[in-house]
Scaffold this motif. Structure first.
Motif, PDB file in Angstrom:
ATOM      1  N   SER A 151       4.992  15.170 -10.021  1.00 35.57           N
ATOM      2  CA  SER A 151       4.217  14.319  -9.020  1.00 35.57           C
ATOM      3  C   SER A 151       5.711  13.587  -8.295  1.00 35.57           C
ATOM      4  CB  SER A 151       3.809  13.394 -10.116  1.00 35.57           C
ATOM      5  OG  SER A 151       4.402  11.914 -10.554  1.00 35.57           O
ATOM      6  N   GLU A 197       1.049  -1.364  -0.348  1.00 34.53           N
ATOM      7  CA  GLU A 197       0.024  -0.194  -0.030  1.00 34.53           C
ATOM      8  C   GLU A 197       0.731   1.279  -0.025  1.00 34.53           C
ATOM      9  OE1 GLU A 197      -2.624   2.316   3.174  1.00 34.53           O
ATOM     10  OE2 GLU A 197      -2.405   0.578   3.397  1.00 34.53           O
ATOM     11  N   LEU A 198       1.843   1.436   0.980  1.00 35.62           N
ATOM     12  CA  LEU A 198       3.268   2.197   1.318  1.00 35.62           C
ATOM     13  C   LEU A 198       3.616   2.577  -0.596  1.00 35.62           C
ATOM     14  CD1 LEU A 198       4.559   5.019   2.669  1.00 35.62           C
ATOM     15  CD2 LEU A 198       6.238   2.549   3.454  1.00 35.62           C
ATOM     16  N   PRO A 238       6.149  11.854  -2.069  1.00 36.35           N
ATOM     17  CA  PRO A 238       5.640  11.868  -1.637  1.00 36.35           C
ATOM     18  C   PRO A 238       4.359  11.757  -1.215  1.00 36.35           C
ATOM     19  CG  PRO A 238       7.740  10.968  -0.507  1.00 36.35           C
ATOM     20  CD  PRO A 238       7.597  11.605  -1.735  1.00 36.35           C
ATOM     21  N   PRO A 239       3.289  11.210  -1.327  1.00 35.90           N
ATOM     22  CA  PRO A 239       1.682  12.184  -0.740  1.00 35.90           C
ATOM     23  C   PRO A 239       2.169  12.505   1.368  1.00 35.90           C
ATOM     24  CG  PRO A 239       1.632   9.812  -1.509  1.00 35.90           C
ATOM     25  CD  PRO A 239       2.897   9.543  -1.421  1.00 35.90           C
ATOM     26  N   ALA A 251       3.413   1.277  -3.461  1.00 38.13           N
ATOM     27  CA  ALA A 251       2.150   1.759  -4.925  1.00 38.13           C
ATOM     28  C   ALA A 251       2.114   2.758  -4.484  1.00 38.13           C
ATOM     29  CB  ALA A 251       0.901   1.012  -4.950  1.00 38.13           C
ATOM     30  N   ARG A 252       2.095   4.102  -3.914  1.00 32.95           N
ATOM     31  CA  ARG A 252       1.361   4.968  -4.214  1.00 32.95           C
ATOM     32  C   ARG A 252       2.926   5.895  -4.123  1.00 32.95           C
ATOM     33  NH1 ARG A 252      -0.933   7.651   0.508  1.00 32.95           N
ATOM     34  NH2 ARG A 252      -0.034   6.198   1.935  1.00 32.95           N
ATOM     35  N   MET A 253       4.646   5.326  -3.821  1.00 33.91           N
ATOM     36  CA  MET A 253       5.290   6.714  -4.211  1.00 33.91           C
ATOM     37  C   MET A 253       5.706   6.437  -5.800  1.00 33.91           C
ATOM     38  SD  MET A 253       8.554   5.609  -1.406  1.00 33.91           S
ATOM     39  CE  MET A 253       7.338   6.028  -0.304  1.00 33.91           C
ATOM     40  N   HIS A 306      13.253  11.810  -4.242  1.00 36.38           N
ATOM     41  CA  HIS A 306      11.606  10.823  -5.046  1.00 36.38           C
ATOM     42  C   HIS A 306      11.318  11.619  -5.869  1.00 36.38           C
ATOM     43  CE1 HIS A 306      11.298   9.977  -0.429  1.00 36.38           C
ATOM     44  NE2 HIS A 306      10.576   8.585  -0.771  1.00 36.38           N
TER      45      HIS A 306
END
Length: 155
Positions: free
Chosen positions: A103, A60-61, A106-107, A63-65, A98
């Motif tokens: 984009s 989960e972590l 990271p979030p 995949a969004r990075m 990153h």
């Protein structure tokens, strides 16, 4: 049970091996397939204060990075007495970049952070001997998995 210099040497070799393959996997295009191999469902992760649990939490972590590039500047390893082979406490510090574009971060990154700009990180691992790995011979590096992982940006 006390540690001897040979235990320290073997643990340091294990930590060196782990940090090289872990961050190579993290920075690869196949990290979603490669990183889960380091963890188990019981592994706990904390990423900048946010908890994740096990392989699913890791996926989960990650995949969004955005893509990453880690530069490890130093690491230290401390065997934790009590078992043979011992669990290992590994501390790593370095820089991580990153992404490469708009984009890039990271979030939950602070607004003031520049996209694609290296950030200083500290990461601590507890590596646990893998009971499913084949037994090791004296002097051989044991096989480990990540029991706990905590990353924090420090700059």
């Amino acid at each position: 049970m006390s540690l001897n210099p040979k235990d320290i040497e073997i643990a340091t070799r294990a930590a060196d091996h782990f940090t090289r393959i872990y961050y190579t996997a993290y920075d690869s295009d196949t990290r979603l397939a490669d990183l889960p191999q380091f963890y188990r469902q019981t592994s706990s992760l904390t990423w900048n204060g946010k908890p994740f649990q096990g392989v699913d939490g890791l996926k989960e972590l990650v995949a969004r990075m955005p893509p990453t590039q880690h530069e490890v500047q130093s690491f230290d390893c401390h065997p934790i007495p009590g078992a043979q082979p011992p669990s290992l406490l590994i501390t790593v510090s370095g820089n991580v970049t990153h992404g490469k574009g708009p984009s890039g971060n990271p979030p939950d990154t602070p607004v003031r952070s520049i996209e694609g700009h290296p950030r200083v990180f500290a990461q601590t691992f507890i590596l646990v001997p893998d009971p499913l790995a084949p037994p090791t011979k004296p002097g051989e590096v044991a096989k480990y998995y990540v029991g706990a992982d905590a990353l924090r940006f420090v700059g």
